[in-house]
Design an enzyme around this catalytic site. Sequence first.
Site, PDB file in Angstrom:
ATOM      1  N   GLU A 168       0.383  -1.084  -0.407  1.00 42.52           N
ATOM      2  CA  GLU A 168      -0.006  -0.271  -0.177  1.00 42.52           C
ATOM      3  C   GLU A 168       0.964   1.168  -0.081  1.00 42.52           C
ATOM      4  O   GLU A 168       1.568   1.619   1.149  1.00 42.52           O
ATOM      5  CB  GLU A 168      -0.987   0.230   1.313  1.00 42.52           C
ATOM      6  CG  GLU A 168      -1.755   1.613   1.440  1.00 42.52           C
ATOM      7  CD  GLU A 168      -1.964   1.658   0.318  1.00 42.52           C
ATOM      8  OE1 GLU A 168      -3.405   1.277  -0.417  1.00 42.52           O
ATOM      9  OE2 GLU A 168      -2.236   2.795  -0.264  1.00 42.52           O
ATOM     10  N   GLY A 181     -19.862   6.392  -0.017  1.00 44.22           N
ATOM     11  CA  GLY A 181     -20.885   5.814   1.536  1.00 44.22           C
ATOM     12  C   GLY A 181     -20.588   4.914   1.680  1.00 44.22           C
ATOM     13  O   GLY A 181     -21.551   4.390   2.864  1.00 44.22           O
ATOM     14  N   ALA A 291       4.371  -0.012  -5.435  1.00 40.10           N
ATOM     15  CA  ALA A 291       4.810  -1.156  -6.283  1.00 40.10           C
ATOM     16  C   ALA A 291       4.360  -0.112  -7.761  1.00 40.10           C
ATOM     17  O   ALA A 291       3.833   0.988  -7.470  1.00 40.10           O
ATOM     18  CB  ALA A 291       3.161  -1.585  -6.705  1.00 40.10           C
ATOM     19  N   ARG A 416     -26.566   9.718 -12.826  1.00 40.50           N
ATOM     20  CA  ARG A 416     -24.935  10.979 -11.980  1.00 40.50           C
ATOM     21  C   ARG A 416     -24.444  11.937 -13.109  1.00 40.50           C
ATOM     22  O   ARG A 416     -24.760  12.485 -13.369  1.00 40.50           O
ATOM     23  CB  ARG A 416     -23.924   9.684 -11.617  1.00 40.50           C
ATOM     24  CG  ARG A 416     -24.568   9.275  -9.851  1.00 40.50           C
ATOM     25  CD  ARG A 416     -22.948   8.641  -9.958  1.00 40.50           C
ATOM     26  NE  ARG A 416     -23.704   8.095  -8.731  1.00 40.50           N
ATOM     27  CZ  ARG A 416     -23.127   6.904  -7.734  1.00 40.50           C
ATOM     28  NH1 ARG A 416     -21.563   6.853  -8.507  1.00 40.50           N
ATOM     29  NH2 ARG A 416     -22.552   6.672  -6.475  1.00 40.50           N
TER      30      ARG A 416
HETATM   31  P1  ADP Z   1     -10.905  -0.424  -4.631  1.00 42.12           P
HETATM   32  O1  ADP Z   1     -12.278   0.767  -4.374  1.00 42.12           O
HETATM   33  O2  ADP Z   1     -10.445  -1.160  -6.845  1.00 42.12           O
HETATM   34  O3  ADP Z   1     -10.131  -1.480  -3.723  1.00 42.12           O
HETATM   35  P2  ADP Z   1      -8.897   1.990  -3.436  1.00 42.12           P
HETATM   36  O4  ADP Z   1      -9.716   2.936  -4.274  1.00 42.12           O
HETATM   37  O5  ADP Z   1     -10.555   1.355  -2.783  1.00 42.12           O
HETATM   38  O6  ADP Z   1      -9.697   1.499  -4.692  1.00 42.12           O
HETATM   39  O7  ADP Z   1      -8.123   1.748  -2.943  1.00 42.12           O
HETATM   40  C1  ADP Z   1      -6.768   1.604  -3.884  1.00 42.12           C
HETATM   41  C2  ADP Z   1      -5.463   1.575  -3.334  1.00 42.12           C
HETATM   42  O8  ADP Z   1      -4.758   1.193  -4.025  1.00 42.12           O
HETATM   43  C3  ADP Z   1      -5.589   2.497  -2.153  1.00 42.12           C
HETATM   44  O9  ADP Z   1      -5.281   2.545  -1.369  1.00 42.12           O
HETATM   45  C4  ADP Z   1      -3.909   3.007  -3.572  1.00 42.12           C
HETATM   46  O10 ADP Z   1      -3.482   4.143  -2.254  1.00 42.12           O
HETATM   47  C5  ADP Z   1      -3.653   2.042  -3.011  1.00 42.12           C
HETATM   48  N1  ADP Z   1      -2.364   1.993  -4.315  1.00 42.12           N
HETATM   49  C6  ADP Z   1      -2.921   2.442  -5.939  1.00 42.12           C
HETATM   50  N2  ADP Z   1      -1.375   3.064  -6.321  1.00 42.12           N
HETATM   51  C7  ADP Z   1      -0.715   2.048  -5.579  1.00 42.12           C
HETATM   52  C8  ADP Z   1       1.124   1.724  -5.626  1.00 42.12           C
HETATM   53  N3  ADP Z   1       1.352   2.297  -7.117  1.00 42.12           N
HETATM   54  N4  ADP Z   1       1.302   0.968  -5.121  1.00 42.12           N
HETATM   55  C9  ADP Z   1       0.748   0.428  -3.761  1.00 42.12           C
HETATM   56  N5  ADP Z   1      -0.564   0.502  -3.755  1.00 42.12           N
HETATM   57  C10 ADP Z   1      -0.906   1.557  -4.355  1.00 42.12           C
END
Ligand code: ADP
Length: 588
Positions: A168, A181, A291, A416
């Site tokens: 993350e 929400g 990542a 929307r």
């Molecule tokens: P979804 O609804 O598809 O689960 P979210 O926006 O809730 O998507 O979650 C996506 C997560 O991925 C976020 O917490 C974001 O910080 C994380 N994220 C995005 N890009 C990267 C990356 N390059 N490496 C690690 N985490 C990432």
Amino acid sequence: MKLYQKITCALLIVCAAVFTACGGSGKLKDGTYTESSVGHNGTLTLETVIKDGKIADIKTVESSETKGLGQAAVDLLCRAIVENNSIQVDTLTGATISSNCVKRIMQETVKKAGASDKTIASMAAVAVRPAAEKTSYEYDIVVIGAGGAGLTAAITAKQGGASVAVLEKNGFAGGNTMVSGGGLNVAGSDLQQKNGITDSVEKFTEDTLKGGDYKNDPVLVGIMARNSVAAYNWLRDDIGVPFMQERVQQFGGHSVPRACVPVGNSGYTITEALVKKCETLGIDIFYETKAVKLLKENDVVTGVEAENGGKTVSFVAKKGVVLATGGFGANVAMRVEYNPAYGSEYKTTCIQAAQGDGIVMAQAVGAKLVDMGYIQVYPTCNPKTGIISYVANSRFDGAVLVNKEGHRFVNEGGRRDVISQAILAQTDKCAYLVWGSEIESAGKMTQIHAKEFEQLKATNLLVQADTLEDAAKAAGIDAAALAAEIAEFNSFVDGKKDPKFQKTGAFRKIAEGPFYIETVTPSTHHTMGGVAIDAQTRVQSVSGGAIKRLFAAGEVVGGIHGTNRLGGNAITDIIVFGRIAGSEALKD
Ligand code: ADP
């Protein structure tokens, strides 16, 4: 021991005791100190107890920081400060404003307690999220992204017997899921049955296809609808997410109420429970770990290269990598690249992390992208911050939209995209949501979202008044025109028909005070495009077929929602496909 040796020894012990008590950084005066500063959403007040010259405790006295996001930074930084008796803490990635607010407050606090600038500068540097210990790790499954889809996939894979790492990039979990929400559409839930609502998988599928202008992949939509009950039951029974029992919400474009809403009407209720489950199961979540590249050998994805604490760390994935990085709603350049209509004139409801990293990484290993130009704007957002207004969910309980001239202009229960376009065509590119006590007592939005309600009032974006006329005047709307419009609307409610805009969804009168008028405008919200997947969530290659051992779930995926995602379908999507990705990745 000779006398002078004894004295020297005693002196050394006293010095060591004083040094330890001050964390090696100078004596702090004991006492309780209360300091405030402005955070991301408003005033943050912390109460600090200094005992025996050390920072012994910090309590949040007042905060409007977002739960799980800014507030996570406040909690984590305060804990690190106490544990290390140092205010030289890192900012948390993704919550810089809240982190800096804590640091400002603590700077003032220790100064009041007698610390000099030199003392503060000499305090030990503390990593709030300690850096990864190794530069290389090996797991069965590596999940990228700790949002709803990623956490769901990780739990499913772990329960299937795999070793799992979640990477993350933020200092906290939750992603955009957390700031939603939290409502998820379910065809055939216990809540629908309890409330006498008849629904079917076919109806849910048809509503979703129609909402997406039939550009959706019908196979994926069918999977989402068929698995919606199982996804909801899993959240409720396995993960322990509490759902409101008295509310089944009907989002725009749905033919019946079918959204089950977690307590607090917040996605945080879901992500908090998912994170707890990950912790219980012993899933390793690597925070502050971005990542940057998918590793591929002989056409097979073998792992992930990431950045953590300024170092490159590699994560070998023996069975598979699950991409769950969310969308690109916060990346203006990428929005414009795929659809020039959504440039910087739009604010966004998304967290800053929604940069499309997963899409770019997948593309670099040959992934096929679909529907990249379909970008959704959410109609009722805060015009100052861009974030979604949950108080404005009173629209789902019947509130109506008018323009500055006091006239309705759209079906408030519609799609929307249609509502957003209609709002942007009005004076000042904004609209005014109007409701009274009949609607308020049905949904209690100002109570459920009391903090947001207070903030909206404090920033003059919401007015509350005993008469409609006073509310209109305070909001700067033509009061006479509004009175006539609302009188006409009430007659439509009596006749159970809206000949003007064919309003769908809740239909309630606006006759009794207090009256509320909230200023709203659209923000970019969801990106429907992303990597192409098949029914097993395998990422598809531009050259045909699946890319081996690469799976994807959640907003990083394209094709499920067509041109326009219906409200409540994102959470159903991420849980349904997160579970599939977690179990399919295990199959190798
Ligand atoms: P979804 O609804 O598809 O689960 P979210 O926006 O809730 O998507 O979650 C996506 C997560 O991925 C976020 O917490 C974001 O910080 C994380 N994220 C995005 N890009 C990267 C990356 N390059 N490496 C690690 N985490 C990432």
